[in-house]
Write a protein that holds these residues in place. Sequence first.
Motif, PDB file in Angstrom:
ATOM      1  N   THR A  59      22.546  36.826  52.460  1.00  0.00           N
ATOM      2  CA  THR A  59      21.541  35.943  51.865  1.00  0.00           C
ATOM      3  C   THR A  59      20.649  35.320  52.933  1.00  0.00           C
ATOM      4  O   THR A  59      19.478  35.033  52.691  1.00  0.00           O
ATOM      5  N   LYS A  60      21.233  35.127  54.135  1.00  0.00           N
ATOM      6  CA  LYS A  60      20.572  34.334  55.168  1.00  0.00           C
ATOM      7  C   LYS A  60      19.747  35.248  56.086  1.00  0.00           C
ATOM      8  O   LYS A  60      18.812  35.880  55.628  1.00  0.00           O
ATOM      9  N   THR A 107      27.447  33.997  60.110  1.00  0.00           N
ATOM     10  CA  THR A 107      26.181  33.818  59.379  1.00  0.00           C
ATOM     11  C   THR A 107      25.154  33.014  60.184  1.00  0.00           C
ATOM     12  O   THR A 107      23.963  33.314  60.156  1.00  0.00           O
ATOM     13  N   PHE A 108      25.622  31.964  60.905  1.00  0.00           N
ATOM     14  CA  PHE A 108      24.693  31.114  61.654  1.00  0.00           C
ATOM     15  C   PHE A 108      24.183  31.793  62.931  1.00  0.00           C
ATOM     16  O   PHE A 108      23.232  31.299  63.535  1.00  0.00           O
ATOM     17  N   SER A 161      27.678  38.592  47.304  1.00  0.00           N
ATOM     18  CA  SER A 161      27.335  37.297  47.904  1.00  0.00           C
ATOM     19  C   SER A 161      28.169  37.116  49.167  1.00  0.00           C
ATOM     20  O   SER A 161      29.144  37.857  49.382  1.00  0.00           O
ATOM     21  N   GLY A 162      27.806  36.106  49.947  1.00  0.00           N
ATOM     22  CA  GLY A 162      28.624  35.777  51.124  1.00  0.00           C
ATOM     23  C   GLY A 162      30.014  35.330  50.683  1.00  0.00           C
ATOM     24  O   GLY A 162      31.018  35.704  51.293  1.00  0.00           O
ATOM     25  N   LEU A 177      19.517  29.094  54.313  1.00  0.00           N
ATOM     26  CA  LEU A 177      19.031  29.151  55.690  1.00  0.00           C
ATOM     27  C   LEU A 177      18.627  30.573  56.017  1.00  0.00           C
ATOM     28  O   LEU A 177      18.895  31.497  55.253  1.00  0.00           O
ATOM     29  N   ILE A 181      33.778  36.700  51.697  1.00  0.00           N
ATOM     30  CA  ILE A 181      34.879  35.874  52.221  1.00  0.00           C
ATOM     31  C   ILE A 181      36.092  35.959  51.282  1.00  0.00           C
ATOM     32  O   ILE A 181      37.223  36.194  51.716  1.00  0.00           O
ATOM     33  N   GLU A 230      34.181  29.764  61.671  1.00  0.00           N
ATOM     34  CA  GLU A 230      32.723  29.898  61.682  1.00  0.00           C
ATOM     35  C   GLU A 230      32.253  29.402  63.027  1.00  0.00           C
ATOM     36  O   GLU A 230      32.712  28.344  63.474  1.00  0.00           O
ATOM     37  N   TYR A 255      31.496  26.018  56.004  1.00  0.00           N
ATOM     38  CA  TYR A 255      30.540  25.964  54.887  1.00  0.00           C
ATOM     39  C   TYR A 255      31.263  25.382  53.664  1.00  0.00           C
ATOM     40  O   TYR A 255      32.449  25.687  53.441  1.00  0.00           O
ATOM     41  N   ASP A 310      33.070  34.144  60.488  1.00  0.00           N
ATOM     42  CA  ASP A 310      31.844  34.065  59.694  1.00  0.00           C
ATOM     43  C   ASP A 310      30.713  33.807  60.687  1.00  0.00           C
ATOM     44  O   ASP A 310      30.606  32.712  61.257  1.00  0.00           O
ATOM     45  N   ASN A 342      28.926  25.354  60.125  1.00  0.00           N
ATOM     46  CA  ASN A 342      27.990  24.757  59.170  1.00  0.00           C
ATOM     47  C   ASN A 342      28.555  23.406  58.739  1.00  0.00           C
ATOM     48  O   ASN A 342      29.646  23.382  58.178  1.00  0.00           O
ATOM     49  N   SER A 382      26.971  36.003  55.285  1.00  0.00           N
ATOM     50  CA  SER A 382      26.200  35.819  54.064  1.00  0.00           C
ATOM     51  C   SER A 382      24.865  36.501  54.362  1.00  0.00           C
ATOM     52  O   SER A 382      24.045  35.988  55.131  1.00  0.00           O
ATOM     53  N   ILE A 408      20.856  37.281  47.175  1.00  0.00           N
ATOM     54  CA  ILE A 408      22.187  36.750  47.489  1.00  0.00           C
ATOM     55  C   ILE A 408      23.042  37.975  47.816  1.00  0.00           C
ATOM     56  O   ILE A 408      23.051  38.954  47.041  1.00  0.00           O
ATOM     57  N   GLY A 409      23.717  37.957  48.950  1.00  0.00           N
ATOM     58  CA  GLY A 409      24.534  39.117  49.325  1.00  0.00           C
ATOM     59  C   GLY A 409      25.469  38.799  50.471  1.00  0.00           C
ATOM     60  O   GLY A 409      25.358  37.751  51.123  1.00  0.00           O
TER      61      GLY A 409
HETATM   62  C1  LIG Z   1      28.146  29.902  56.921  1.00  0.00           C
HETATM   63  C2  LIG Z   1      28.089  30.352  55.495  1.00  0.00           C
HETATM   64  N1  LIG Z   1      28.988  31.244  55.060  1.00  0.00           N
HETATM   65  C3  LIG Z   1      28.983  31.686  53.792  1.00  0.00           C
HETATM   66  C4  LIG Z   1      28.075  31.225  52.877  1.00  0.00           C
HETATM   67  C5  LIG Z   1      28.111  31.720  51.457  1.00  0.00           C
HETATM   68  O1  LIG Z   1      27.145  32.690  51.255  1.00  0.00           O
HETATM   69  P1  LIG Z   1      26.490  33.030  49.809  1.00  0.00           P
HETATM   70  O2  LIG Z   1      25.731  31.827  49.395  1.00  0.00           O
HETATM   71  O3  LIG Z   1      25.678  34.228  50.096  1.00  0.00           O
HETATM   72  O4  LIG Z   1      27.636  33.306  48.892  1.00  0.00           O
HETATM   73  C6  LIG Z   1      27.109  30.299  53.282  1.00  0.00           C
HETATM   74  C7  LIG Z   1      26.110  29.788  52.321  1.00  0.00           C
HETATM   75  O5  LIG Z   1      25.344  28.909  52.612  1.00  0.00           O
HETATM   76  C8  LIG Z   1      27.126  29.850  54.626  1.00  0.00           C
HETATM   77  O6  LIG Z   1      26.238  28.951  55.081  1.00  0.00           O
END
Ligand SMILES: Cc1ncc(COP(=O)(O)O)c(C=O)c1O
Length: 407
Positions: free
Chosen positions: A213-214, A191-192, A90-91, A351, A95, A159, A116, A189, A163, A211, A223-224
């Motif tokens: 996952t996104k 992810t966005f 997962s994300g 997202l 982290i 980040e 987040y 991070d 978020n 993440s 989920i990753g």
């Molecule tokens: C910016 C950000 N980092 C990390 C995560 C965590 O990721 P995960 O849900 O894959 O564990 C999220 C989840 O929404 C996120 O938005």
Amino acid sequence: MGTKVNWREKRFSTKVIHGGQAFDKGTGALATPIYQTSTFCFETVEEGAGKFDKSIPGFVYSRGGNPTNRALEEKCAIIEGGEDCVATASGMGAIGSTMVGLLRTGDHIVTSDTLYGGTDVLMRTNMEHFGIEVSFVDMTDAENVRKAIKENTKVVYLETPANPTMAVADIKAIANIAHEAGDIKVVVDSTFAPPPVQFPLALGADIVVHSVTKYLNGHGDVIGGVVIGKSEDIAIIRGIGVTKLNGTPPSPFNSYLVLRGMKTLDIRVKLHCENAMEIAKFLEGHEYIEKVHYPGLESHPGHEIAKVQMNEMYGGMLAFELKEDINGMSAFEAGKKLVNNLTIPSIAVSLGDPDTLVEHPASMTHASVPKEEREKIGITDGLIRLSVGLESAEDLIEDFENSFKQI
Ligand SMILES: Cc1ncc(COP(=O)(O)O)c(C=O)c1O
């Protein structure tokens, strides 16, 4: 054939398809197979011993390494321009493993005050359990990082865009400050802002986490997570965080799905960005809207940094606030009504999916952040977060128009 090509030297759309994915040596399969096995067999004890002490390359046990997971790791290292990568379940696994890998009791982290929700809990409560000190700063001003760094600072964690407020931090400036101050790892991070929007390592960060996952998976069915950086840092994060303390490698099946999803990362992300820009402009011009938070808009305080740092693409995420007192309704009530009347976006957290997702951070993703803390960093009761999907932007705008009419 493909195995001899250095994909790192190719352009983004080529490396995202081919990187890490040579055809399968055993069968010739083009798509990387799902090696759904917990353990690997050896012909002899000597071979087993060699694979354990790494004098013979190969796999031993899937918590420590698996060919499908490895293909994903190699692809992610190639597209982010890092030496190595470790994939996680997962994300948060990415982290958490980064933190336990890089930090020891008595160390100090400087992190952003906007994170987040899950990471926020990790920083506000979990780190304390390990005797790690955390300082929260507004990272939209890089000088705040300089002021917060102490003798025992080992990590600067941020980040960007954050978020859910879409606050933009200047990765290059923060990395310069941290590296001038000492042996401090800068972890971003991203992810966005997935590749090809933003490349934190090229801007001076030491480690980038996603993440998966996104956007990287991009289909809302996995989920990753991944951590990418220098080989020596990844070896520690893999050894201490992923394979031992946390024990959080992904399943090979999930890695297969992410590899499949990533083949279209380039075109998907560009369309997410285009759609988000159109919707941000539409929302900004609407009479009921107080503010739109999207780094692509000139009105965004981080726009000038984002222009360079986000390669003029700005991502698929945005947030907005409604005006107080719309037809006698508070922004919060009007926001709820607006969201409930939308027909295309789904009300959901997460997202980066093809489907547009809408959520209310104060009652969903950031409900665990104390109200005073939330409001200080701009997560007001009326803030609405939108993950703009891949549907027609015109259809989405029409849907918003209709929903606004019903308020
Ligand atoms: C910016 C950000 N980092 C990390 C995560 C965590 O990721 P995960 O849900 O894959 O564990 C999220 C989840 O929404 C996120 O938005």
